[in-house]
Design a protein around this motif. Structure first.
Motif, PDB file in Angstrom:
ATOM      1  N   MET A   1       0.753  -1.477   0.037  1.00 25.35           N
ATOM      2  CA  MET A   1       0.072   0.053   0.218  1.00 25.35           C
ATOM      3  C   MET A   1       0.763   1.435  -0.084  1.00 25.35           C
ATOM      4  N   ALA A   2       0.250   2.066  -0.640  1.00 25.09           N
ATOM      5  CA  ALA A   2       1.094   3.504  -0.707  1.00 25.09           C
ATOM      6  C   ALA A   2       0.949   4.297   0.660  1.00 25.09           C
ATOM      7  N   ALA A   3       1.786   5.276   1.040  1.00 21.44           N
ATOM      8  CA  ALA A   3       1.557   6.241   2.214  1.00 21.44           C
ATOM      9  C   ALA A   3       0.542   7.039   2.131  1.00 21.44           C
ATOM     10  N   ALA A   4       0.220   7.498   3.215  1.00 21.83           N
ATOM     11  CA  ALA A   4      -1.013   8.395   3.190  1.00 21.83           C
ATOM     12  C   ALA A   4      -1.033   9.672   2.861  1.00 21.83           C
ATOM     13  N   SER A   5      -1.864  10.185   2.215  1.00 17.61           N
ATOM     14  CA  SER A   5      -2.010  11.888   1.988  1.00 17.61           C
ATOM     15  C   SER A   5      -2.113  12.354   3.255  1.00 17.61           C
ATOM     16  N   ILE A   6      -1.378  13.241   3.739  1.00 20.70           N
ATOM     17  CA  ILE A   6      -1.553  13.908   5.207  1.00 20.70           C
ATOM     18  C   ILE A   6      -1.909  15.364   4.512  1.00 20.70           C
ATOM     19  N   VAL A   7      -3.179  15.720   4.931  1.00 22.62           N
ATOM     20  CA  VAL A   7      -3.801  17.032   4.413  1.00 22.62           C
ATOM     21  C   VAL A   7      -4.303  17.823   5.697  1.00 22.62           C
ATOM     22  N   ASP A   8      -4.078  19.399   5.391  1.00 20.92           N
ATOM     23  CA  ASP A   8      -4.713  20.293   6.185  1.00 20.92           C
ATOM     24  C   ASP A   8      -4.939  21.549   5.574  1.00 20.92           C
ATOM     25  N   ASP A   9      -5.181  21.317   4.062  1.00 17.18           N
ATOM     26  CA  ASP A   9      -5.799  22.311   3.381  1.00 17.18           C
ATOM     27  C   ASP A   9      -6.828  21.756   2.467  1.00 17.18           C
ATOM     28  N   ALA A  10      -8.051  22.576   2.226  1.00 22.15           N
ATOM     29  CA  ALA A  10      -9.162  22.122   1.379  1.00 22.15           C
ATOM     30  C   ALA A  10      -8.963  21.669  -0.203  1.00 22.15           C
ATOM     31  N   ALA A  11      -7.761  22.480  -0.646  1.00 21.52           N
ATOM     32  CA  ALA A  11      -7.736  22.136  -2.081  1.00 21.52           C
ATOM     33  C   ALA A  11      -6.861  20.738  -2.084  1.00 21.52           C
ATOM     34  N   VAL A  12      -6.047  20.757  -1.210  1.00 21.15           N
ATOM     35  CA  VAL A  12      -5.107  19.196  -1.096  1.00 21.15           C
ATOM     36  C   VAL A  12      -6.023  18.212  -0.929  1.00 21.15           C
ATOM     37  N   PHE A  13      -7.012  18.363  -0.274  1.00 25.57           N
ATOM     38  CA  PHE A  13      -8.030  17.439   0.338  1.00 25.57           C
ATOM     39  C   PHE A  13      -8.893  16.835  -0.984  1.00 25.57           C
ATOM     40  N   GLU A  14      -9.218  17.878  -1.645  1.00 25.43           N
ATOM     41  CA  GLU A  14      -9.947  17.650  -2.832  1.00 25.43           C
ATOM     42  C   GLU A  14      -9.051  17.149  -3.958  1.00 25.43           C
ATOM     43  N   LYS A  15      -7.820  17.121  -4.096  1.00 28.08           N
ATOM     44  CA  LYS A  15      -7.013  16.532  -4.942  1.00 28.08           C
ATOM     45  C   LYS A  15      -6.698  14.947  -4.322  1.00 28.08           C
ATOM     46  N   SER A  16      -6.556  14.974  -3.361  1.00 24.10           N
ATOM     47  CA  SER A  16      -6.214  13.690  -2.481  1.00 24.10           C
ATOM     48  C   SER A  16      -7.331  12.573  -2.912  1.00 24.10           C
ATOM     49  N   ILE A  17      -8.532  13.047  -2.774  1.00 26.09           N
ATOM     50  CA  ILE A  17      -9.774  12.170  -2.943  1.00 26.09           C
ATOM     51  C   ILE A  17     -10.025  11.582  -4.318  1.00 26.09           C
ATOM     52  N   GLY A  18      -8.964  12.240  -5.315  1.00 22.95           N
ATOM     53  CA  GLY A  18      -9.331  12.053  -6.901  1.00 22.95           C
ATOM     54  C   GLY A  18      -8.636  10.631  -7.070  1.00 22.95           C
ATOM     55  N   LYS A  19      -8.787  10.178  -8.452  1.00 24.05           N
ATOM     56  CA  LYS A  19      -8.319   8.942  -8.783  1.00 24.05           C
ATOM     57  C   LYS A  19      -6.849   8.619  -8.725  1.00 24.05           C
ATOM     58  N   ASP A  20      -6.052   9.694  -8.613  1.00 22.11           N
ATOM     59  CA  ASP A  20      -4.385   9.859  -8.528  1.00 22.11           C
ATOM     60  C   ASP A  20      -4.156   9.844  -6.956  1.00 22.11           C
ATOM     61  N   GLY A  21      -5.144  10.149  -6.054  1.00 24.52           N
ATOM     62  CA  GLY A  21      -4.700  10.338  -4.674  1.00 24.52           C
ATOM     63  C   GLY A  21      -4.415   9.041  -4.194  1.00 24.52           C
ATOM     64  N   LYS A  22      -4.089   8.689  -2.899  1.00 30.24           N
ATOM     65  CA  LYS A  22      -3.580   7.937  -2.093  1.00 30.24           C
ATOM     66  C   LYS A  22      -4.857   7.043  -1.472  1.00 30.24           C
TER      67      LYS A  22
END
Length: 77
Positions: A1-22
């Motif tokens: 499994m890949a590492a987690a996306s660590i998020v503290d920003d709305a824009a980063v969260f939106e990108k992280s839940i996409g098909k290229d996220g973790k």
């Protein structure tokens, strides 16, 4: 499994839940998003269904932080 996306920003969260996220997105503080969101992509979790033997898919959004003993140390919205 890949590492987690660590998020503290709305824009980063939106990108992280996409098909290229973790497979797991972990928040480190409360964030606010005022629009509908879609979690996208297929992520295998490395486990198999005990009855069918098929690989399982999973995405996880962790609205918390935890210590090395998996004790929850903070909760977020």
């Amino acid at each position: 499994m890949a590492a987690a996306s660590i998020v503290d920003d709305a824009a980063v969260f939106e990108k992280s839940i996409g098909k290229d996220g973790k497979w797991i997105i972990s928040l480190t503080k409360d964030i606010t998003i005022d629009k509908d969101l879609v979690v996208d992509g297929d992520f295998k979790n490395g486990k198999k269904n005990s009855e069918t033997g098929e690989e399982l898919y999973q995405r996880k959004i962790a609205l918390y932080t935890q210590d090395e003993n998996k004790k929850v140390t903070g909760k977020f919205t």
